[in-house]
Design a protein around this motif. Structure first.
Motif, PDB file in Angstrom:
ATOM      1  N   GLU A  86       2.981   2.726   1.066  1.00 47.31           N
ATOM      2  CA  GLU A  86       4.318   2.789   0.482  1.00 47.31           C
ATOM      3  C   GLU A  86       4.715   1.413  -0.022  1.00 47.31           C
ATOM      4  O   GLU A  86       4.727   0.437   0.725  1.00 47.31           O
ATOM      5  CB  GLU A  86       5.326   3.269   1.528  1.00 47.31           C
ATOM      6  CG  GLU A  86       6.715   3.480   0.982  1.00 47.31           C
ATOM      7  CD  GLU A  86       7.625   4.112   2.010  1.00 47.31           C
ATOM      8  OE1 GLU A  86       8.179   3.370   2.831  1.00 47.31           O
ATOM      9  OE2 GLU A  86       7.755   5.346   2.001  1.00 47.31           O
ATOM     10  N   TYR A  87       5.045   1.354  -1.300  1.00 42.48           N
ATOM     11  CA  TYR A  87       5.442   0.098  -1.937  1.00 42.48           C
ATOM     12  C   TYR A  87       6.948  -0.053  -1.826  1.00 42.48           C
ATOM     13  O   TYR A  87       7.711   0.854  -2.180  1.00 42.48           O
ATOM     14  CB  TYR A  87       5.017   0.119  -3.402  1.00 42.48           C
ATOM     15  CG  TYR A  87       5.399  -1.110  -4.190  1.00 42.48           C
ATOM     16  CD1 TYR A  87       4.650  -2.274  -4.097  1.00 42.48           C
ATOM     17  CD2 TYR A  87       6.500  -1.087  -5.042  1.00 42.48           C
ATOM     18  CE1 TYR A  87       4.985  -3.398  -4.841  1.00 42.48           C
ATOM     19  CE2 TYR A  87       6.842  -2.197  -5.791  1.00 42.48           C
ATOM     20  CZ  TYR A  87       6.087  -3.353  -5.683  1.00 42.48           C
ATOM     21  OH  TYR A  87       6.429  -4.461  -6.410  1.00 42.48           O
ATOM     22  N   ARG A  88       7.394  -1.204  -1.329  1.00 45.42           N
ATOM     23  CA  ARG A  88       8.821  -1.471  -1.177  1.00 45.42           C
ATOM     24  C   ARG A  88       9.162  -2.821  -1.796  1.00 45.42           C
ATOM     25  O   ARG A  88       8.364  -3.757  -1.752  1.00 45.42           O
ATOM     26  CB  ARG A  88       9.230  -1.472   0.304  1.00 45.42           C
ATOM     27  CG  ARG A  88       8.981  -0.166   1.025  1.00 45.42           C
ATOM     28  CD  ARG A  88       9.512  -0.214   2.439  1.00 45.42           C
ATOM     29  NE  ARG A  88      10.964  -0.327   2.454  1.00 45.42           N
ATOM     30  CZ  ARG A  88      11.679  -0.718   3.514  1.00 45.42           C
ATOM     31  NH1 ARG A  88      11.082  -1.072   4.622  1.00 45.42           N
ATOM     32  NH2 ARG A  88      12.992  -0.772   3.444  1.00 45.42           N
ATOM     33  N   GLN A  89      10.363  -2.910  -2.371  1.00 47.20           N
ATOM     34  CA  GLN A  89      10.875  -4.156  -2.931  1.00 47.20           C
ATOM     35  C   GLN A  89      12.222  -4.481  -2.301  1.00 47.20           C
ATOM     36  O   GLN A  89      12.985  -3.578  -1.945  1.00 47.20           O
ATOM     37  CB  GLN A  89      11.045  -4.047  -4.441  1.00 47.20           C
ATOM     38  CG  GLN A  89       9.754  -4.074  -5.234  1.00 47.20           C
ATOM     39  CD  GLN A  89      10.018  -4.113  -6.715  1.00 47.20           C
ATOM     40  OE1 GLN A  89      10.888  -3.424  -7.229  1.00 47.20           O
ATOM     41  NE2 GLN A  89       9.268  -4.940  -7.426  1.00 47.20           N
ATOM     42  N   TRP A  90      12.517  -5.754  -2.165  1.00 51.85           N
ATOM     43  CA  TRP A  90      13.827  -6.182  -1.691  1.00 51.85           C
ATOM     44  C   TRP A  90      14.081  -7.600  -2.192  1.00 51.85           C
ATOM     45  O   TRP A  90      13.195  -8.234  -2.762  1.00 51.85           O
ATOM     46  CB  TRP A  90      13.893  -6.123  -0.155  1.00 51.85           C
ATOM     47  CG  TRP A  90      13.135  -7.200   0.568  1.00 51.85           C
ATOM     48  CD1 TRP A  90      13.642  -8.332   1.131  1.00 51.85           C
ATOM     49  CD2 TRP A  90      11.723  -7.241   0.809  1.00 51.85           C
ATOM     50  NE1 TRP A  90      12.641  -9.068   1.709  1.00 51.85           N
ATOM     51  CE2 TRP A  90      11.459  -8.423   1.528  1.00 51.85           C
ATOM     52  CE3 TRP A  90      10.661  -6.391   0.491  1.00 51.85           C
ATOM     53  CZ2 TRP A  90      10.174  -8.775   1.926  1.00 51.85           C
ATOM     54  CZ3 TRP A  90       9.385  -6.736   0.890  1.00 51.85           C
ATOM     55  CH2 TRP A  90       9.155  -7.918   1.601  1.00 51.85           C
TER      56      TRP A  90
ATOM     57  N   SER B  30       8.142  -8.130  -2.408  1.00 51.91           N
ATOM     58  CA  SER B  30       7.606  -6.779  -2.268  1.00 51.91           C
ATOM     59  C   SER B  30       6.638  -6.720  -1.092  1.00 51.91           C
ATOM     60  O   SER B  30       6.145  -7.754  -0.615  1.00 51.91           O
ATOM     61  CB  SER B  30       6.891  -6.338  -3.553  1.00 51.91           C
ATOM     62  OG  SER B  30       5.772  -7.160  -3.808  1.00 51.91           O
TER      63      SER B  30
ATOM     64  N   ARG C  12       7.988   8.962  -6.829  1.00 51.54           N
ATOM     65  CA  ARG C  12       7.969   7.517  -6.630  1.00 51.54           C
ATOM     66  C   ARG C  12       6.628   6.970  -7.083  1.00 51.54           C
ATOM     67  O   ARG C  12       5.615   7.670  -7.074  1.00 51.54           O
ATOM     68  CB  ARG C  12       8.182   7.165  -5.155  1.00 51.54           C
ATOM     69  CG  ARG C  12       9.529   7.584  -4.599  1.00 51.54           C
ATOM     70  CD  ARG C  12       9.685   7.138  -3.161  1.00 51.54           C
ATOM     71  NE  ARG C  12       9.619   5.681  -3.052  1.00 51.54           N
ATOM     72  CZ  ARG C  12       9.672   5.035  -1.888  1.00 51.54           C
ATOM     73  NH1 ARG C  12       9.787   5.706  -0.757  1.00 51.54           N
ATOM     74  NH2 ARG C  12       9.618   3.716  -1.854  1.00 51.54           N
TER      75      ARG C  12
ATOM     76  N   HIS D 167       3.921   3.877  -6.394  1.00 53.14           N
ATOM     77  CA  HIS D 167       3.509   2.823  -5.466  1.00 53.14           C
ATOM     78  C   HIS D 167       2.481   1.930  -6.167  1.00 53.14           C
ATOM     79  O   HIS D 167       1.529   2.430  -6.776  1.00 53.14           O
ATOM     80  CB  HIS D 167       2.911   3.433  -4.195  1.00 53.14           C
ATOM     81  CG  HIS D 167       3.839   4.367  -3.502  1.00 53.14           C
ATOM     82  ND1 HIS D 167       4.931   3.931  -2.780  1.00 53.14           N
ATOM     83  CD2 HIS D 167       3.867   5.729  -3.437  1.00 53.14           C
ATOM     84  CE1 HIS D 167       5.578   4.974  -2.288  1.00 53.14           C
ATOM     85  NE2 HIS D 167       4.954   6.070  -2.674  1.00 53.14           N
TER      86      HIS D 167
ATOM     87  N   ASP E 200      14.114   8.288   4.438  1.00 55.88           N
ATOM     88  CA  ASP E 200      14.253   6.848   4.240  1.00 55.88           C
ATOM     89  C   ASP E 200      15.702   6.386   4.290  1.00 55.88           C
ATOM     90  O   ASP E 200      15.968   5.192   4.223  1.00 55.88           O
ATOM     91  CB  ASP E 200      13.660   6.436   2.893  1.00 55.88           C
ATOM     92  CG  ASP E 200      12.157   6.552   2.892  1.00 55.88           C
ATOM     93  OD1 ASP E 200      11.577   6.289   3.949  1.00 55.88           O
ATOM     94  OD2 ASP E 200      11.583   6.898   1.862  1.00 55.88           O
TER      95      ASP E 200
ATOM     96  N   GLU F 137      17.308   0.606   4.479  1.00 58.77           N
ATOM     97  CA  GLU F 137      17.671  -0.666   3.860  1.00 58.77           C
ATOM     98  C   GLU F 137      18.219  -1.647   4.886  1.00 58.77           C
ATOM     99  O   GLU F 137      18.271  -2.848   4.660  1.00 58.77           O
ATOM    100  CB  GLU F 137      18.706  -0.446   2.741  1.00 58.77           C
ATOM    101  CG  GLU F 137      20.029   0.132   3.208  1.00 58.77           C
ATOM    102  CD  GLU F 137      20.020   1.653   3.295  1.00 58.77           C
ATOM    103  OE1 GLU F 137      21.090   2.231   3.547  1.00 58.77           O
ATOM    104  OE2 GLU F 137      18.947   2.252   3.105  1.00 58.77           O
TER     105      GLU F 137
END
Length: 263
Positions: free
Chosen positions: A83-87, A95, A169, A171, A249, A253
């Motif tokens: 799972e690719y996540r960005q913040w 990421s 989504r 990824h 999800d 956050e």
């Protein structure tokens, strides 16, 4: 666009006791660190053991079920996905590629060998570390050679995923290939579909600001080039090398990815 495929299979020993937390909305989050050793073939035909540590995240009822039952050293099978996540942190976009478990099961450890690292954390010898991905290249492959003349190629793969009750989504996964496989991959181009069989690897380095950074990528062991249409039926190109309704999800956050792995 290539059909999206995103599966991860791991068997390893829990390097530390799992960490259980809850989001403000009450969602259980169980973080585990699995450790193992892969047996790979070296350039001279011999075998070598390569150690790995991977953080896995389990959510919801399964997390609550296993949270109090697992302990350091337990052998565990995990089936999941990347799972690719960005913040954003301090104005900088960051990421992470996270391993999200869909299923977890403890395993019988009879007949299994463990090793220990310098911290006394257990690792499973002859572990399982496999990834299956299918997606499209996000850029032309980058081919280079080490000072010893070994070819290495870096590829960016976009994997589309549509899960029941959720929006599609994408990824983004970094893939690395070596030697003949790298030179074959260098002929591919941005947008090409690609099926990857490989193993998960963690890279680490120190940034220009002195921060310790980590990246999870896939080291390719086999690549397949899918083709479409009657004129291309049976004409797929491949290359292989031998080496050893509720959004779950919601509320995550509040728990941005941690950059420091526990090893």
């Amino acid at each position: 666009m290539a059909r999206g495929l995103n599966r991860v299979f791991l068997i390893g020993a829990l390097a530390t006791r799992p960490d259980m937390r809850y989001t403000p909305a009450g969602l259980a989050i169980l973080d585990l660190t699995l450790a193992g050793q892969d047996l790979l073939l070296s350039d001279n035909g011999g075998e070598r053991e390569v150690s790995w540590y991977h953080r896995v995240r389990l959510l919801g009822r399964q997390a609550e079920m296993w949270g109090d039952l697992l302990d350091q050293g337990q052998l565990v099978f995990v089936e999941g996905r990347l799972e690719y996540r960005q913040w954003e942190r301090e104005g900088e976009r960051r990421s992470e590629l996270q391993i999200r478990a869909d299923f977890l099961d403890p395993l019988d450890d009879r007949g299994k060998e463990r090793a220990e690292d310098s911290r006394g954390q257990p690792r499973l010898r002859a572990a399982l570390n496999q990834v299956f991905l299918m997606g499209n290249l996000t850029r032309d492959p980058e081919l280079r050679y080490t000072p010893q003349g070994t070819a290495v190629a870096r590829l960016g793969l976009a994997v589309n995923e549509r899960r029941q009750g959720a929006e599609e989504r994408t990824h983004f996964v970094e893939v690395q290939a070596w030697r003949d496989l790298a030179e074959w991959a260098a002929e591919l181009r941005k947008g090409d579909g690609l099926f990857v069989i490989g193993r998960l690897v963690n890279d680490s380095w120190t940034s220009s600001s002195g921060e310790r950074r980590f990246q999870t990528r896939v080291e390719a062991l086999r690549l397949e080039r899918p083709t479409r249409g009657p004129a291309q039926a049976g004409g797929s190109r491949s290359r292989e090398v031998q080496t050893g309704g509720v959004d779950i999800d919601e509320g995550l956050e509040d728990f941005p990815p941690e950059e420091d792995l526990p090893f």
